[in-house]
Scaffold this active site. Structure first.
Site, PDB file in Angstrom:
ATOM      1  N   TYR A  23     -51.812 -15.161  45.020  1.00 30.45           N
ATOM      2  CA  TYR A  23     -51.681 -16.209  44.058  1.00 30.45           C
ATOM      3  C   TYR A  23     -51.607 -15.536  42.612  1.00 30.45           C
ATOM      4  O   TYR A  23     -51.481 -16.406  41.621  1.00 30.45           O
ATOM      5  CB  TYR A  23     -52.847 -16.872  44.031  1.00 30.45           C
ATOM      6  CG  TYR A  23     -52.866 -17.643  45.387  1.00 30.45           C
ATOM      7  CD1 TYR A  23     -52.255 -18.701  45.898  1.00 30.45           C
ATOM      8  CD2 TYR A  23     -53.786 -16.858  46.271  1.00 30.45           C
ATOM      9  CE1 TYR A  23     -52.276 -19.028  47.027  1.00 30.45           C
ATOM     10  CE2 TYR A  23     -54.069 -17.856  47.574  1.00 30.45           C
ATOM     11  CZ  TYR A  23     -53.059 -18.960  47.867  1.00 30.45           C
ATOM     12  OH  TYR A  23     -53.430 -19.331  49.127  1.00 30.45           O
ATOM     13  N   HIS A 101     -45.842 -24.675  45.057  1.00 28.22           N
ATOM     14  CA  HIS A 101     -46.827 -23.832  45.883  1.00 28.22           C
ATOM     15  C   HIS A 101     -46.648 -22.462  44.946  1.00 28.22           C
ATOM     16  O   HIS A 101     -45.491 -22.107  44.963  1.00 28.22           O
ATOM     17  CB  HIS A 101     -46.580 -23.858  47.162  1.00 28.22           C
ATOM     18  CG  HIS A 101     -46.737 -25.191  47.832  1.00 28.22           C
ATOM     19  ND1 HIS A 101     -47.773 -25.580  48.307  1.00 28.22           N
ATOM     20  CD2 HIS A 101     -45.720 -26.057  48.151  1.00 28.22           C
ATOM     21  CE1 HIS A 101     -47.755 -26.815  48.750  1.00 28.22           C
ATOM     22  NE2 HIS A 101     -46.617 -27.160  49.015  1.00 28.22           N
TER      23      HIS A 101
END
Length: 149
Positions: A23, A101
């Protein structure tokens, strides 16, 4: 002034510390700061909401749709694969959305390959890291311009 909502689902409050190899190292507040600056340059009003609670996300979508928000940028996170109620909230108030995302959900576990939002989204961005949010804002602005009036 055009209104855009950026909605983030569960665990995105942990960006910057949660699995940085997937991430990245930017915090959600860093992403929001960048988006606020970009929105100001475009002349767009932008608001941000993150919750780990499905009901709170549903409530915020309904509120945005009923108050004239034109587009939502949404990262449903884990709710992408499970939340019919959140999907139904977008449909219930006819709020267009762009799905984002941070990671590429199609390169992860098979259960992450299906999203309850992709088929109702204007478009989906996956795997571009935090830059996906800026891409989504650009797309939201273009959508607003093309659908004005």
């Amino acid at each position: 002034m055009s209104q855009v909502l950026v909605l983030n689902g569960p665990n995105l409050n942990l960006l910057g510390t949660r699995e940085p190899e997937k991430y990245g190292s930017l915090r959600l507040s860093d992403i929001e700061k960048t988006l606020a600056e970009e929105a100001a340059d475009l002349g767009v009003s932008i608001s941000f909401f993150q919750s780990n609670s499905e009901g709170a996300l549903v409530d915020r979508v309904q509120e945005a749709g009923l108050s004239g928000c034109e587009v939502a940028i949404v990262n449903p996170a884990g709710y992408s694969h499970t939340s019919v109620p959140l999907r139904d909230a977008f449909l219930g108030v006819s709020l267009p959305l762009i799905e984002v995302h941070v990671s590429n959900i199609y390169a992860r576990e098979p259960f992450r390959h299906h999203s309850y939002f992709s088929d109702i989204a204007i478009g989906t961005l996956a795997g571009f890291g935090p830059a996906g949010y800026s891409m989504a804002l650009t797309a939201a602005y273009a959508y607003i311009q093309n659908n004005a009036g």
